[in-house]
Design a protein around this motif. Sequence first.
Motif, PDB file in Angstrom:
ATOM      1  N   ILE A  63       0.836  -1.203   0.000  1.00  0.00           N
ATOM      2  CA  ILE A  63       0.000   0.000   0.000  1.00  0.00           C
ATOM      3  C   ILE A  63       0.870   1.254   0.000  1.00  0.00           C
ATOM      4  CG2 ILE A  63      -1.702   1.308   1.325  1.00  0.00           C
ATOM      5  CD1 ILE A  63      -2.737  -1.432   2.379  1.00  0.00           C
ATOM      6  N   ALA A  64       1.940   1.234   0.800  1.00  0.00           N
ATOM      7  CA  ALA A  64       2.805   2.406   0.896  1.00  0.00           C
ATOM      8  C   ALA A  64       3.508   2.695  -0.428  1.00  0.00           C
ATOM      9  CB  ALA A  64       3.830   2.207   2.009  1.00  0.00           C
ATOM     10  N   LEU A  65       3.918   1.651  -1.149  1.00  0.00           N
ATOM     11  CA  LEU A  65       4.541   1.896  -2.460  1.00  0.00           C
ATOM     12  C   LEU A  65       3.526   2.499  -3.416  1.00  0.00           C
ATOM     13  CD1 LEU A  65       6.955   1.752  -4.332  1.00  0.00           C
ATOM     14  CD2 LEU A  65       6.268  -0.568  -4.975  1.00  0.00           C
ATOM     15  N   LEU A  66       2.300   2.034  -3.360  1.00  0.00           N
ATOM     16  CA  LEU A  66       1.258   2.615  -4.212  1.00  0.00           C
ATOM     17  C   LEU A  66       1.085   4.098  -3.908  1.00  0.00           C
ATOM     18  CD1 LEU A  66      -0.986   2.276  -6.310  1.00  0.00           C
ATOM     19  CD2 LEU A  66      -2.524   1.574  -4.459  1.00  0.00           C
ATOM     20  N   ALA A  80      10.459  10.430 -14.649  1.00  0.00           N
ATOM     21  CA  ALA A  80      11.915  10.583 -14.654  1.00  0.00           C
ATOM     22  C   ALA A  80      12.613   9.320 -14.156  1.00  0.00           C
ATOM     23  CB  ALA A  80      12.323  11.771 -13.778  1.00  0.00           C
ATOM     24  N   VAL A  81      11.825   8.341 -13.699  1.00  0.00           N
ATOM     25  CA  VAL A  81      12.379   7.123 -13.112  1.00  0.00           C
ATOM     26  C   VAL A  81      12.668   6.102 -14.209  1.00  0.00           C
ATOM     27  CG1 VAL A  81      11.932   5.201 -11.519  1.00  0.00           C
ATOM     28  CG2 VAL A  81      11.165   7.528 -10.944  1.00  0.00           C
ATOM     29  N   MET A  82      13.894   5.599 -14.240  1.00  0.00           N
ATOM     30  CA  MET A  82      14.276   4.587 -15.226  1.00  0.00           C
ATOM     31  C   MET A  82      13.911   3.182 -14.752  1.00  0.00           C
ATOM     32  SD  MET A  82      15.599   3.937 -18.176  1.00  0.00           S
ATOM     33  CE  MET A  82      16.475   5.447 -18.603  1.00  0.00           C
ATOM     34  N   TYR A  83      14.217   2.874 -13.478  1.00  0.00           N
ATOM     35  CA  TYR A  83      13.974   1.544 -12.928  1.00  0.00           C
ATOM     36  C   TYR A  83      13.101   1.627 -11.676  1.00  0.00           C
ATOM     37  CZ  TYR A  83      17.814  -0.403 -15.776  1.00  0.00           C
ATOM     38  OH  TYR A  83      18.616  -0.815 -16.810  1.00  0.00           O
ATOM     39  N   LEU A  84      12.207   0.644 -11.550  1.00  0.00           N
ATOM     40  CA  LEU A  84      11.418   0.462 -10.335  1.00  0.00           C
ATOM     41  C   LEU A  84      11.731  -0.942  -9.825  1.00  0.00           C
ATOM     42  CD1 LEU A  84       9.243   1.306  -8.307  1.00  0.00           C
ATOM     43  CD2 LEU A  84       7.497   0.559  -9.953  1.00  0.00           C
ATOM     44  N   CYS A  85      12.303  -1.013  -8.641  1.00  0.00           N
ATOM     45  CA  CYS A  85      12.815  -2.288  -8.143  1.00  0.00           C
ATOM     46  C   CYS A  85      12.217  -2.592  -6.773  1.00  0.00           C
ATOM     47  CB  CYS A  85      14.330  -2.223  -8.060  1.00  0.00           C
ATOM     48  SG  CYS A  85      15.117  -3.798  -7.689  1.00  0.00           S
ATOM     49  N   GLY A  86      11.707  -3.813  -6.596  1.00  0.00           N
ATOM     50  CA  GLY A  86      11.004  -4.127  -5.359  1.00  0.00           C
ATOM     51  C   GLY A  86      11.425  -5.425  -4.697  1.00  0.00           C
ATOM     52  N   VAL A  87      11.171  -5.476  -3.405  1.00  0.00           N
ATOM     53  CA  VAL A  87      11.364  -6.665  -2.579  1.00  0.00           C
ATOM     54  C   VAL A  87      10.057  -6.966  -1.868  1.00  0.00           C
ATOM     55  CG1 VAL A  87      12.504  -7.526  -0.479  1.00  0.00           C
ATOM     56  CG2 VAL A  87      13.839  -6.355  -2.224  1.00  0.00           C
ATOM     57  N   SER A  88       9.710  -8.226  -1.781  1.00  0.00           N
ATOM     58  CA  SER A  88       8.598  -8.715  -0.953  1.00  0.00           C
ATOM     59  C   SER A  88       7.293  -7.954  -1.225  1.00  0.00           C
ATOM     60  CB  SER A  88       8.998  -8.640   0.520  1.00  0.00           C
ATOM     61  OG  SER A  88       8.218  -9.499   1.312  1.00  0.00           O
ATOM     62  N   THR A  91       6.797  -5.870  -4.311  1.00  0.00           N
ATOM     63  CA  THR A  91       6.634  -6.566  -5.590  1.00  0.00           C
ATOM     64  C   THR A  91       5.173  -6.865  -5.881  1.00  0.00           C
ATOM     65  OG1 THR A  91       6.877  -8.807  -4.663  1.00  0.00           O
ATOM     66  CG2 THR A  91       8.891  -7.659  -5.323  1.00  0.00           C
ATOM     67  N   TRP A  92       4.358  -7.015  -4.828  1.00  0.00           N
ATOM     68  CA  TRP A  92       2.926  -7.257  -5.046  1.00  0.00           C
ATOM     69  C   TRP A  92       2.294  -6.056  -5.728  1.00  0.00           C
ATOM     70  CZ3 TRP A  92       1.806  -9.089   0.658  1.00  0.00           C
ATOM     71  CH2 TRP A  92       2.450 -10.311   0.868  1.00  0.00           C
ATOM     72  N   CYS A  93       2.641  -4.863  -5.237  1.00  0.00           N
ATOM     73  CA  CYS A  93       2.127  -3.629  -5.846  1.00  0.00           C
ATOM     74  C   CYS A  93       2.589  -3.532  -7.294  1.00  0.00           C
ATOM     75  CB  CYS A  93       2.617  -2.419  -5.049  1.00  0.00           C
ATOM     76  SG  CYS A  93       2.149  -0.825  -5.762  1.00  0.00           S
ATOM     77  N   MET A  94       3.868  -3.751  -7.528  1.00  0.00           N
ATOM     78  CA  MET A  94       4.427  -3.638  -8.874  1.00  0.00           C
ATOM     79  C   MET A  94       3.769  -4.610  -9.846  1.00  0.00           C
ATOM     80  SD  MET A  94       8.464  -3.354  -7.812  1.00  0.00           S
ATOM     81  CE  MET A  94       9.021  -3.745  -9.473  1.00  0.00           C
TER      82      MET A  94
END
Length: 588
Positions: A63-66, A80-88, A91-94
């Motif tokens: 929720i916080a990443l959203l 302006a963001v080239m990469y979006l990288c997630g853990v745990s 990654t659900w949000c992504m």
Amino acid sequence: MATKDEVHHVHQSPGLSEGEVKATHKRREKVLMCLETLGIYCEQNNVPNIVVLGSGGGLRAMIALLGTLMELKKQNFLDAVMYLCGVSGSTWCMSLLYENGKWSEKLMSLEEELCESLSNSSWHLGKAEEYLEELSKDENYSLTDFWAACFVYQILQQFDENELADHSEAVETGVNPYPIYAAVDKEKLSEKGGNFPGTWFEFTPHSAGYTALGAFVSTRYFGSEFEKGNLKKKKKKVLCYMQGLWGSAIGSMEENIKFIRDILGRLVQLRLRTLFVVLERDTVIACQANLLLLDLQLCAISGSDPKEVFEKLRSVLSDDKEKTASIKLCTAIHNTWAMKTREERMASCAELGEQIEKEFGGHLGQGIPQGKLPPSQAVLLGSVWGLLRVVSKTVQCVLTWKWGTTHNFLYKSPNIKPSYLVENKIISLIDAGLAINSAYPLVLQAQRQTDLIISFDFSSGDPFETIKKAASYCQENHIPFPNIKDQKMDENNPSDCYIFRGDKSCPTVMHFPLFNNVNCSGEIEDYRKRFSTFRMSFPGEAIKDLLKKAGLNVSNNRAKIRNEINRLVLSSRTKELQKRVFVSFYTR
């Protein structure tokens, strides 16, 4: 056997995949236009590589990443963001967002849909059982399958049967940042404690593999059986499984086993209440004993008194006087329980589980005794046999703590180094949060040329643990990283933004603790408790509050973010001018 084209889906290369190169090249055009709207002007060959990191933290992180991405969009930084990288949890949000090919342009409406979905329960235990019965047929069944069907499905309210490779269309147009999902090799993590580049495993829509070692397989073929680089058997890994793999370290071992025990108990109670009378006695014993083994394992982990569990287990095993090895072993373990360490008790549970399986569960879940039942009853009992297979396999996975087992795509591949990558048929992948709860090692690879890391930390506990671990990792592996020791970091009263700069060889890092003395002054601990990691859901108002708190970390620091981007562009421009002057002087 593989076709000629399929042979080349396994490869070792230090560079980026062709798909990533094309996608990021296209994305650079979008970044350049975005910077111009921010009043930052640079040439296309000097566009900074900006990375957003989302840490783990279960549903809170999702929720916080959203909320963070929403505010980045509102403040004109997202493009302006080239990469979006997630853990745990991130990654659900992504993975939900990238289902939409233009999610970064439709974020407002997607936010409403996701929040509504999270607030309305559409998870059904019976449906989860259907998924489990099918998943448990696989030879590599592990707790990751269980987690996907019962935990991730319950949180996200959907069992996504698409594939990660399907998201390639969402990144090749340049509309969205390029996504990277993190995992780690379970065996290498236990050997190296996470501070080893070969531990880290990445997933993108184009490739999956060991980042630092440059050993990859096409994402479409991840989970398939390979030998010597040739495809032997194609297998599909759906997104829900991947979400379970990426987000499998939500709670402690004890919390996770309690969850598994609860779900299995509910399934058994639901399906077997009226059917024990038609099952063979050994099958009943095996099912009851397996559930009690989970209780015994919880006692081993928590240090609680196992007396009652042992009594129940011996009572169940005593139903068959002809088979005594299990009850003898049960008694022997009970008599020495107090003298054993936690690890020894857990190993004893696994040993007892093997013996019970050998004596009572040899035929468990194999099928219906042919010719013994009328067709209508056979169909009904068939589903029960499927459930018994789930119970048996899941308990054995708990006792050996088996997660993320999948075919090793590098098995016996020629010319792959180091050699350990090719020796085993199976690899085990788990949540990267067990190493570093933010995927610094993936974006710090030299080939990604990262200039600015904007790290949003949604962890529980110390909000600086991720950056401290990242700094330690980089120091041990001789990777350039800013010095973080000069700034005061109070984990109980953090500020909302920290900036760490180093020399020209390393990226700048902006670090944002989720709950801080700016967005929830005087209430940091209250918010941490309210949004604990192992929560399965939050009320609608709580979701809105969390989205707002996360967004404030961006809006309150808009000027700082813009200044850091502008500083990088100016620095790059200066280096380019110096280079031109040098070349001009040299050619004279």
